[in-house]
Design an enzyme around this catalytic site. Structure first.
Site, PDB file in Angstrom:
ATOM      1  N   ARG A  71       4.521   5.400   2.017  1.00 53.84           N
ATOM      2  CA  ARG A  71       4.973   6.831   2.282  1.00 53.84           C
ATOM      3  C   ARG A  71       4.575   7.927   1.202  1.00 53.84           C
ATOM      4  NH1 ARG A  71      10.146   5.445  -1.818  1.00 53.84           N
ATOM      5  NH2 ARG A  71       8.905   3.686  -2.625  1.00 53.84           N
TER       6      ARG A  71
ATOM      7  N   GLY B 232       0.893  -1.196  -0.051  1.00 56.90           N
ATOM      8  CA  GLY B 232       0.087  -0.091   0.046  1.00 56.90           C
ATOM      9  C   GLY B 232       1.125   1.113   0.180  1.00 56.90           C
TER      10      GLY B 232
ATOM     11  N   ARG C 183       3.695  14.022  -7.293  1.00 59.72           N
ATOM     12  CA  ARG C 183       3.526  13.672  -8.799  1.00 59.72           C
ATOM     13  C   ARG C 183       2.208  13.197  -9.234  1.00 59.72           C
ATOM     14  NH1 ARG C 183       5.716   7.316  -8.100  1.00 59.72           N
ATOM     15  NH2 ARG C 183       3.791   6.464  -6.693  1.00 59.72           N
TER      16      ARG C 183
ATOM     17  N   ASP D 266       9.641   4.589   7.372  1.00 64.37           N
ATOM     18  CA  ASP D 266       9.420   5.917   8.134  1.00 64.37           C
ATOM     19  C   ASP D 266       8.522   6.554   7.284  1.00 64.37           C
ATOM     20  OD1 ASP D 266      10.893   6.566   5.894  1.00 64.37           O
ATOM     21  OD2 ASP D 266      12.484   7.484   7.270  1.00 64.37           O
ATOM     22  N   GLY D 267       8.007   6.219   6.125  1.00 61.38           N
ATOM     23  CA  GLY D 267       6.803   7.037   5.408  1.00 61.38           C
ATOM     24  C   GLY D 267       7.689   8.231   4.463  1.00 61.38           C
TER      25      GLY D 267
ATOM     26  N   ARG E  61      -2.788  -0.159  -9.592  1.00 61.81           N
ATOM     27  CA  ARG E  61      -1.587  -1.189 -10.121  1.00 61.81           C
ATOM     28  C   ARG E  61      -2.327  -2.379 -10.384  1.00 61.81           C
ATOM     29  NH1 ARG E  61       2.622   1.568  -7.155  1.00 61.81           N
ATOM     30  NH2 ARG E  61       1.767   3.522  -6.340  1.00 61.81           N
TER      31      ARG E  61
ATOM     32  N   ASP F 243       3.194  -4.719  -7.970  1.00 59.97           N
ATOM     33  CA  ASP F 243       2.680  -3.286  -7.333  1.00 59.97           C
ATOM     34  C   ASP F 243       3.246  -2.000  -7.966  1.00 59.97           C
ATOM     35  OD1 ASP F 243       5.180  -4.556  -6.070  1.00 59.97           O
ATOM     36  OD2 ASP F 243       5.152  -2.773  -5.004  1.00 59.97           O
ATOM     37  N   ASN F 244       4.188  -1.973  -8.954  1.00 55.98           N
ATOM     38  CA  ASN F 244       4.843  -1.162  -9.649  1.00 55.98           C
ATOM     39  C   ASN F 244       4.329  -1.011 -10.982  1.00 55.98           C
ATOM     40  OD1 ASN F 244       6.102  -0.191  -7.406  1.00 55.98           O
ATOM     41  ND2 ASN F 244       7.933  -1.369  -7.850  1.00 55.98           N
TER      42      ASN F 244
HETATM   43  P1  AMP Z   1       8.702   0.280  -4.081  1.00 54.09           P
HETATM   44  O1  AMP Z   1       9.295  -1.153  -4.533  1.00 54.09           O
HETATM   45  O2  AMP Z   1       9.696   1.299  -3.858  1.00 54.09           O
HETATM   46  O3  AMP Z   1       7.718   0.867  -4.895  1.00 54.09           O
HETATM   47  O4  AMP Z   1       8.033   0.020  -2.723  1.00 54.09           O
HETATM   48  C1  AMP Z   1       7.352  -1.058  -2.152  1.00 54.09           C
HETATM   49  C2  AMP Z   1       6.561  -0.829  -0.753  1.00 54.09           C
HETATM   50  O5  AMP Z   1       7.223  -0.417   0.247  1.00 54.09           O
HETATM   51  C3  AMP Z   1       5.370   0.044  -1.283  1.00 54.09           C
HETATM   52  O6  AMP Z   1       4.214  -0.366  -0.542  1.00 54.09           O
HETATM   53  C4  AMP Z   1       5.978   1.465  -0.501  1.00 54.09           C
HETATM   54  O7  AMP Z   1       5.033   2.174   0.025  1.00 54.09           O
HETATM   55  C5  AMP Z   1       6.694   0.862   0.561  1.00 54.09           C
HETATM   56  N1  AMP Z   1       7.879   1.823   1.307  1.00 54.09           N
HETATM   57  C6  AMP Z   1       8.853   1.880   0.551  1.00 54.09           C
HETATM   58  N2  AMP Z   1       9.732   2.890   1.100  1.00 54.09           N
HETATM   59  C7  AMP Z   1       9.021   3.196   2.202  1.00 54.09           C
HETATM   60  C8  AMP Z   1       9.286   4.088   3.483  1.00 54.09           C
HETATM   61  N3  AMP Z   1      10.491   4.948   3.514  1.00 54.09           N
HETATM   62  N4  AMP Z   1       8.236   4.087   4.331  1.00 54.09           N
HETATM   63  C9  AMP Z   1       7.266   3.555   4.089  1.00 54.09           C
HETATM   64  N5  AMP Z   1       6.931   2.668   3.147  1.00 54.09           N
HETATM   65  C10 AMP Z   1       7.797   2.419   2.029  1.00 54.09           C
HETATM   66 MG    MG Z   2       5.950   0.894  -5.521  1.00 53.70          MG
END
Ligand code: AMP
Ligand code: MG
Length: 483
Positions: free
Chosen positions: A101, A98, A184, A133-134, A191, A256-257
């Site tokens: 961040r 989900g 953005r 940390d979001g 997704r 998810d991307n």
């Molecule tokens: P990504 O593959 O970078 O698109 O991220 C995969 C998942 O990790 C997504 O659900 C993001 O929201 C979560 N995520 C990535 N970085 C953070 C962060 N710094 N804090 C919280 N959630 C994160």
């Molecule tokens: Mg992602």
């Protein structure tokens, strides 16, 4: 200690929100405000995009706007929320992801009639943050801004950057780094993983609502899930062909991307190839090369198989649907190969590209692989000595050029000039810009942004340095999610 949200009165920036996701069933998201930050400062704002969104372009780069894009001030009409989704990460099922961040501020219908999301990324924790940390640090925010705007300028469907701000707060990764937020814009943030989340839980109410939402929003011509699947596959096949034509490696093609709207989304450890090799991988976490350059079309089909699987529960006759959807997924490589031929046919300025031209293109890529020819500079300079100089095997290249000259269209030069960028956001340039940004100097960022958003212009003394391939010392071999 920050106890309460500061109240900002008299904001001039108006965002004409028209929110639809917030009307969907409540299990599809969590209402979530961004977490305020200490001292927002504007890094960049996109006046052209603001205009398309119906926002006064003079208002997006002010100190007030920095408060909005940092999440300190919630503009009128926003309905901030975090979306829930799931996904296959490097092939492994993760039932709960989900916006960890990010928050969707809301949607606007642009002056072009197109509905778009405005999302803040790096805006603080949400119920989906897991151990994160979001937050985001400046590096990935600058990279996403540069690369997404470059992709847009090169005609690749993509999310876009409306603004980037620093937060005045540090984030901690392996080291202490400056925090930042990117605003953005996407056709939507739905997704493949959003469908997977509800399908895997058997939440038919949400799965129906999501499907209806996506059809109305992105594929109004689709009559039901089967047609939706066909249309998403067709868009995604074209998208990946465009990536291939630029030597672009997304780096994290997890489900998810994968945007259902067919846009490039979630720029993490992405990279453009310098010296060509089909097996190129940059991402430090992609140990086995699952998302290597040449694997992208196959992974794309795998991702569409996951989408198809998530749509099956919607079908009254599941057995027949499995057969139909399997056939649909198997059409993806066919569509991709046709799109690839169009993309590379234009890059070579071929007249009425035909199946036989595939060998001509592959042979050039083979020569480029053998000699590690610079991908961008070879194509941008074909027909000149600059391209020839990319090759050690000059005789091999000359023989190839002979064959090429027989297939070249009379309009080749004009077609090629718009199919082969002179300037891309090269990895080493992006890193330089990020390092300067860490020291508070954003001038290199703006110079690179100006160059990569005008990628087809003939080079000048000012822009030629951006076209130069990295020296051995400058080469970036590893990229990081770095979130
Ligand atoms: P990504 O593959 O970078 O698109 O991220 C995969 C998942 O990790 C997504 O659900 C993001 O929201 C979560 N995520 C990535 N970085 C953070 C962060 N710094 N804090 C919280 N959630 C994160
Ligand atoms: Mg992602």
């Amino acid at each position: 200690m920050r106890c309460s949200r500061p109240v900002w009165r008299g904001f001039k920036m108006r965002i004409p929100f028209d929110n639809s996701y917030a009307q969907l069933p409540p299990q599809m998201y969590t209402a979530q405000l961004p977490t305020p930050v200490d001292a927002p400062q504007m890094i960049a704002a996109n006046a052209d995009l603001a205009t398309i969104l119906g926002i006064d372009p003079a208002e997006v780069s002010t100190a007030e706007a920095a408060q909005v894009f940092a999440g300190n001030h919630i503009p009128d009409g926003a309905a901030p929320l975090a979306q829930v989704y799931a996904g296959h990460q490097f092939g492994n099922w993760n039932p709960q992801l989900g916006d960890g961040r990010a928050v969707l501020l809301g949607e606007v219908i642009g002056t072009d009639g197109q509905r778009r999301d405005i999302q803040l990324k790096g805006s603080g924790p949400t119920p989906y943050s897991r151990s994160g940390d979001g937050r985001a640090w400046l590096g990935p925010v600058m990279r996403e801004y540069l690369v997404s705007e470059a992709m847009h300028a090169m005609g690749v469907p993509t999310t876009r950057a409306l603004a980037a701000v620093t937060t005045g707060e540090d984030v901690y990764r392996e080291e202490r780094l400056p925090g930042a937020v990117i605003a953005r814009v996407a056709q939507s943030h739905v997704r493949v993983g959003t469908f997977q989340y509800f399908a895997s839980r058997g939440d038919m109410m949400a799965l129906h609502a999501l499907t209806d939402h996506v059809i109305a929003r992105h594929y109004p011509q689709a009559n039901g899930p089967a047609e939706l699947l066909d249309l998403v596959i067709a868009r995604y096949a074209k998208l990946i062909a465009k990536w291939m034509g630029l030597g672009f490696i997304h780096g994290v093609m997890n489900t998810d991307n994968v945007s259902i709207a067919g846009e490039t989304i979630d720029y993490g450890p992405c990279a453009f190839i310098d010296g060509f090799h089909p097996d190129a991988v940059f991402s430090a976490i992609d140990q086995f090369g699952r998302y290597a350059y040449s694997n992208q079309p196959g992974i794309g089909a795998w991702n569409m198989a996951q989408f198809a699987t998530a749509l099956i529960p919607l079908m009254p006759d599941r057995e027949a649907a499995v057969a139909d959807f399997t056939a649909a997924v198997h059409r993806m490589p066919v569509l991709y190969e046709a799109a690839w031929l169009d993309v590379f046919g234009a890059k070579l300025g071929l007249a009425n590209v035909v199946e036989d031209d595939r060998a001509l293109i592959m042979d050039l890529l083979g020569l480029m692989t053998k000699d590690g020819a610079d991908f961008t500079n070879t194509f941008a300079n074909l027909g000149t000595d600059t391209a020839r100089d990319q090759f050690i095997d000059r005789a091999g290249f000359d023989a190839w050029q002979e064959r090429w000259s027989l297939r070249k269209s009379p309009e080749a030069a004009a077609v090629m000039a718009h199919a082969n960028p002179q300037i891309i956001p090269r990895n080493h340039r992006v890193e330089d810009v990020i390092n300067a940004g860490r020291n508070g100097d954003y001038a290199p960022f703006h110079a690179l942004l100006a160059a990569v958003t005008n990628p087809y212009a003939p080079l000048t003394d000012a822009t030629a340095p951006f076209a130069r391939a990295p020296s051995k010392d400058e080469q970036v071999t590893r990229t990081f999610c770095g979130t």
